[in-house]
Design a protein around this motif. Structure first.
Motif, short mmCIF file in Angstrom:
data_model
loop_
_atom_site.label_atom_id
_atom_site.label_comp_id
_atom_site.label_asym_id
_atom_site.label_seq_id
_atom_site.Cartn_x
_atom_site.Cartn_y
_atom_site.Cartn_z
N PHE A 233 0.18 3.48 -6.24
CA PHE A 233 0.87 4.13 -7.34
C PHE A 233 1.99 3.28 -7.54
CE2 PHE A 233 -1.00 8.30 -6.64
CZ PHE A 233 -1.04 8.62 -7.75
N VAL A 234 2.61 2.46 -6.73
CA VAL A 234 3.79 1.71 -6.76
C VAL A 234 3.67 0.52 -7.52
CG1 VAL A 234 5.51 0.34 -5.60
CG2 VAL A 234 5.01 2.85 -4.84
N PHE A 235 2.09 -0.06 -7.09
CA PHE A 235 1.97 -1.38 -7.66
C PHE A 235 1.75 -1.49 -9.24
CE2 PHE A 235 -1.11 -4.72 -8.98
CZ PHE A 235 -0.38 -5.99 -8.44
N THR B 275 -2.66 7.41 3.47
CA THR B 275 -1.80 7.71 2.30
C THR B 275 -0.91 6.82 2.01
OG1 THR B 275 -0.41 8.83 3.89
CG2 THR B 275 -1.99 10.21 3.02
N ALA B 276 -0.53 5.75 2.92
CA ALA B 276 0.45 4.69 2.52
C ALA B 276 -0.45 3.77 1.65
CB ALA B 276 0.77 3.81 4.12
N ILE B 277 -1.60 3.58 1.94
CA ILE B 277 -2.27 2.83 0.88
C ILE B 277 -2.55 3.27 -0.50
CG2 ILE B 277 -4.47 1.71 0.43
CD1 ILE B 277 -5.04 1.34 3.56
N LEU B 278 -2.64 4.34 -0.40
CA LEU B 278 -2.78 5.39 -1.89
C LEU B 278 -0.95 5.20 -2.58
CD1 LEU B 278 -4.91 8.27 -0.93
CD2 LEU B 278 -5.55 6.29 -2.23
N LEU C 58 5.39 -2.63 -11.07
CA LEU C 58 5.57 -4.06 -11.31
C LEU C 58 5.36 -4.60 -12.52
CD1 LEU C 58 4.84 -5.02 -7.71
CD2 LEU C 58 7.16 -4.42 -8.47
N ILE C 59 4.02 -3.92 -12.96
CA ILE C 59 3.49 -4.58 -14.28
C ILE C 59 3.70 -3.87 -15.48
CG2 ILE C 59 1.27 -4.97 -15.19
CD1 ILE C 59 0.07 -5.24 -12.15
N LEU C 60 4.00 -2.51 -15.39
CA LEU C 60 4.09 -1.54 -16.59
C LEU C 60 5.42 -1.92 -17.61
CD1 LEU C 60 3.03 1.71 -15.23
CD2 LEU C 60 1.54 0.10 -16.72
N ALA D 271 4.17 12.63 -8.08
CA ALA D 271 3.18 12.19 -6.99
C ALA D 271 3.53 11.18 -6.04
CB ALA D 271 1.94 11.75 -7.72
N LEU D 272 4.42 10.40 -6.76
CA LEU D 272 5.06 8.85 -6.01
C LEU D 272 6.04 9.65 -5.09
CD1 LEU D 272 4.96 5.91 -6.14
CD2 LEU D 272 7.17 6.10 -7.51
#
Length: 97
Positions: free
Chosen positions: A49-51, A42-45, A54-56, A70-71
């Motif tokens: 969601f967080v990554f 779940t930490a990887i998932l 940084l781009i959006l 969900a975050l």
């Protein structure tokens, strides 16, 4: 403190009994190990969601449509699973052969 196996006197912070050779070991329960693995998944998932956050902001995608619930829920579930996994550690004395 007394050794739980041979009842000889040992210091309170000893991890090995000099008389019988018993040692204090720390183990996790099998449920704790399984929950720890689920917590890592779940930490990887959650990081997935967080990554994009940084781009959006540098793209034309609107953050108001981002799944914020969900975050937050993922962070709470991940923290709960990893906390429970760490709480399943126990110590016991075993006789060495």
């Amino acid at each position: 403190m007394q050794c739980p196996l041979c009842a000889s006197e040992i210091s309170s912070n000893a991890v090995v009994c000099e008389k019988c050779g018993a040692a204090q070991i720390t183990q996790r329960t099998s449920t704790g190990v399984l929950v720890g693995w689920l917590g890592m998944v779940t930490a990887i998932l959650w990081v997935m969601f967080v990554f994009p956050l940084l781009i959006l902001p540098f793209t034309s995608y609107s953050l108001k449509d981002y799944p914020w619930s969900a975050l937050v829920i993922g962070a709470i579930i991940t923290a709960g699973l990893l906390w429970y996994s760490r709480s399943t550690v126990h110590t016991q004395w075993v006789r060495r052969d």
